[in-house]
Design a protein around this motif. Structure first.
Motif, PDB file in Angstrom:
ATOM      1  N   ASP A 199      -3.830  -1.913   9.528  1.00  0.00           N
ATOM      2  CA  ASP A 199      -2.422  -1.901   9.134  1.00  0.00           C
ATOM      3  C   ASP A 199      -1.525  -1.230  10.179  1.00  0.00           C
ATOM      4  OD1 ASP A 199      -0.603  -2.831   7.289  1.00  0.00           O
ATOM      5  OD2 ASP A 199      -0.539  -0.962   6.146  1.00  0.00           O
ATOM      6  N   ASP A 228       3.917  -7.534  11.287  1.00  0.00           N
ATOM      7  CA  ASP A 228       3.877  -8.974  11.026  1.00  0.00           C
ATOM      8  C   ASP A 228       5.056  -9.600  11.759  1.00  0.00           C
ATOM      9  OD1 ASP A 228       4.121 -11.550  10.063  1.00  0.00           O
ATOM     10  OD2 ASP A 228       4.066 -10.994   7.947  1.00  0.00           O
ATOM     11  N   LYS A 275       3.667  -1.218  13.789  1.00  0.00           N
ATOM     12  CA  LYS A 275       4.361  -1.268  12.503  1.00  0.00           C
ATOM     13  C   LYS A 275       5.376  -0.146  12.381  1.00  0.00           C
ATOM     14  CE  LYS A 275       2.676  -3.065   8.876  1.00  0.00           C
ATOM     15  NZ  LYS A 275       1.937  -3.479   7.650  1.00  0.00           N
ATOM     16  N   ALA A 298      -8.229   3.443   8.140  1.00  0.00           N
ATOM     17  CA  ALA A 298      -7.017   2.636   7.951  1.00  0.00           C
ATOM     18  C   ALA A 298      -5.801   3.535   7.971  1.00  0.00           C
ATOM     19  CB  ALA A 298      -7.086   1.901   6.622  1.00  0.00           C
ATOM     20  N   ASN A 308      -2.381   3.379   6.629  1.00  0.00           N
ATOM     21  CA  ASN A 308      -1.601   2.575   5.700  1.00  0.00           C
ATOM     22  C   ASN A 308      -0.120   2.853   5.880  1.00  0.00           C
ATOM     23  OD1 ASN A 308      -3.989   1.667   4.564  1.00  0.00           O
ATOM     24  ND2 ASN A 308      -4.102   3.424   3.191  1.00  0.00           N
ATOM     25  N   HIS A 325       0.418 -11.439  14.719  1.00  0.00           N
ATOM     26  CA  HIS A 325       0.609 -10.019  15.006  1.00  0.00           C
ATOM     27  C   HIS A 325       0.859  -9.749  16.482  1.00  0.00           C
ATOM     28  CE1 HIS A 325      -0.509  -8.836  10.931  1.00  0.00           C
ATOM     29  NE2 HIS A 325      -1.505  -9.685  11.013  1.00  0.00           N
ATOM     30  N   ARG A 329       0.828  -1.197   0.000  1.00  0.00           N
ATOM     31  CA  ARG A 329       0.000   0.000   0.000  1.00  0.00           C
ATOM     32  C   ARG A 329       0.863   1.248   0.000  1.00  0.00           C
ATOM     33  NH1 ARG A 329      -4.362  -1.704   4.678  1.00  0.00           N
ATOM     34  NH2 ARG A 329      -5.205  -3.512   3.624  1.00  0.00           N
ATOM     35  N   GLY A 350      -6.314 -10.721   6.907  1.00  0.00           N
ATOM     36  CA  GLY A 350      -6.998  -9.663   6.174  1.00  0.00           C
ATOM     37  C   GLY A 350      -8.486  -9.892   6.078  1.00  0.00           C
ATOM     38  N   CYS A 408       3.881   0.883   4.557  1.00  0.00           N
ATOM     39  CA  CYS A 408       4.642  -0.303   4.170  1.00  0.00           C
ATOM     40  C   CYS A 408       5.409  -0.821   5.374  1.00  0.00           C
ATOM     41  CB  CYS A 408       5.625   0.033   3.056  1.00  0.00           C
ATOM     42  SG  CYS A 408       4.808   0.649   1.577  1.00  0.00           S
TER      43      CYS A 408
END
Length: 449
Positions: free
Chosen positions: A110, A114, A332, A28, A30, A150, A2, A141, A32
């Motif tokens: 997001d 991960d 993230k 969301a 977003n 996660h 994304r 997802g 990477c």
């Protein structure tokens, strides 16, 4: 991948995400995923952990520094503060969460790292050693229980199991439930009615408590026990009018109407089951294994207490889910992922994990730590025998990613008391819950995209 979004978010997105605790869904965020570093964290690094009081203690912070050379900075968990820290580009590294309800919510936005690559190379948290309850922290997802990991649970209970006090059963002349086979929910409720004691219009002994951790997750688990799914296949809607969900809802409303246990229309003055059960004013409590940590502090109570399997609905499957699975996840946009992972390993697999396992306040989420569970006394051995047999009936009950459990619970608590007081039929309640909750879920789906 994304498109990347910088630290600064629009006011609209910030407001949408800030409503996470009280409204459906959040916009969301977003971004990477950064590549997983293969470096090793060194001494003198700092990791920020947003947790609730007592989840990581000041003593843990000191021990982490002694063991790892890493300083943990604690921030009190608050959803508004969490979103503010994220949107200003200064996110915490680790965040507490309840796997059963939070994992799909935050992963769909997001916000979660991960962790599969980290688990793959860890010598402390080996995937083969992870208890299946950790699948609550997986989300592909669309469906909870599948896809990347996660987060991880620090310990757990199968929360539809219940404890009971044999002395109160004997006093009431009620046959005690078996500890080898589950009773039906219908039988459980009949026993609760027979065990309830009242004097001068006041309840002196609750026959049984069956409130779950969150009403939305409780109703999802009851619907699964009836053989259905509270949510549609895409988890974008609820359907309380389905035969299975209606059966679950009707049972819970009957529990509330008969006032055999605490509910929104008959609150427990102690606010939770522990003190009431400990005072022998509650004959049954649907608190799973973890309540044994409190029960074991009172040998007299422990000797008359039994842990029983999760009930079943007549004709339904035998399932025994976890409604919690509280643990940690890594953001993230964490700036110090190697150090955060080292703290993660330490917290879930080393000193703190071993201390939790030996305390009896939950089942360890590493299978290799199960031998540390209390088994000195005969009553502890009995509890472990029941708990070990129950583990094979665990299954993940998937939750929606489109609304927070708090948001759905708020709607339930607004609408359901009329039915609990006998002023609304279960069918009317089901329709009103569908209307209100599906409006929330639609907004959340739109925001997630």
């Amino acid at each position: 991948m994304r498109p990347h979004v910088g630290a600064s978010l629009s006011r609209r997105r910030f407001l949408a995400l800030s409503a996470a605790g009280t409204a459906a869904g959040a916009a969301a965020l977003n971004g990477c995923a950064l590549p997983v570093s293969t470096g090793v964290s060194g001494p003198g690094e700092t990791v920020t952990a947003m947790v609730k009081s007592g989840e990581i203690t000041p003593d843990d912070v000191k021990q982490a520094y002694n063991d790892l050379g890493i300083k943990i900075v604690l921030v009190k968990y608050d959803i508004t503060k969490l979103i503010a820290m994220m949107t200003t580009g200064n996110p915490p590294d680790l965040v507490r969460g309840v796997g059963a309800i939070d994992a799909p919510y935050f992963a769909a936005r997001d916000l979660m790292e991960d962790l599969d690559p980290y688990f793959a190379r860890s010598s402390v948290l080996r995937p083969a050693d992870l208890d299946p309850v950790n699948d609550l922290w997986r989300f592909d997802g669309r469906t909870q229980g599948k896809g990347p990991r996660h987060g991880m649970a620090k310990d757990f209970s199968q929360d539809n199991m219940y404890w009971y006090n044999t002395a109160l059963f004997d006093r009431a002349g009620v046959e005690t439930p078996p500890v080898t086979e589950p009773v039906t929910y219908e039988e459980w409720l009949e026993k609760a009615k027979s065990l309830t004691r009242r004097k001068s219009g006041q309840t002196t002994v609750f026959g049984g408590s069956y409130n779950g951790l969150m009403k939305s997750s409780l109703l999802a688990s009851l619907t699964a026990a009836a053989g259905g799914n509270l949510f549609t296949d895409d988890y974008a809607r609820v359907d309380f009018t389905s035969p299975e969900a209606r059966k679950a809802l009707a049972w819970y409303i009957e529990y509330c109407r008969t006032r055999v246990g605490p509910s929104a229309v008959q609150p427990d003055p102690n606010a939770w089951d522990g003190p009431t059960y400990q005072a022998s004013r509650m004959a049954m409590s649907n608190s799973g294994y973890w309540l044994g940590g409190m029960i074991n502090t009172d040998p007299k109570l422990a000797k008359v207490s039994r842990l029983a399997p999760a009930p079943i609905f007549a004709g339904g499957p035998r399932i025994s889910p976890c409604q919690g699975g509280t643990g940690l996840w890594m953001t993230k946009k964490s700036r110090n992922k190697d150090a955060a992972w080292r703290v993660f390993e330490w917290f879930f697999g080393e000193g703190p994990a071993k201390a939790r396992a030996s305390g009896g306040w939950g089942i360890p989420t590493l299978k290799s730590l199960r031998p540390l569970m209390p088994a000195k006394e005969e009553y502890q051995k009995q509890v472990l025998k029941v708990q070990d047999a129950e583990l094979e009936h665990f299954s993940v009950i998937s939750f929606t990613p489109y609304a927070s459990a708090d948001a759905l619970d708020a709607l339930f608590n607004q609408i359901a008391p009329a039915a609990m007081n006998g002023h609304m039929s279960v069918d009317t309640l089901a329709r009103r819950l569908d209307s209100a909750m599906n409006e929330q879920l639609a907004r959340g789906k739109e925001q997630v995209g």
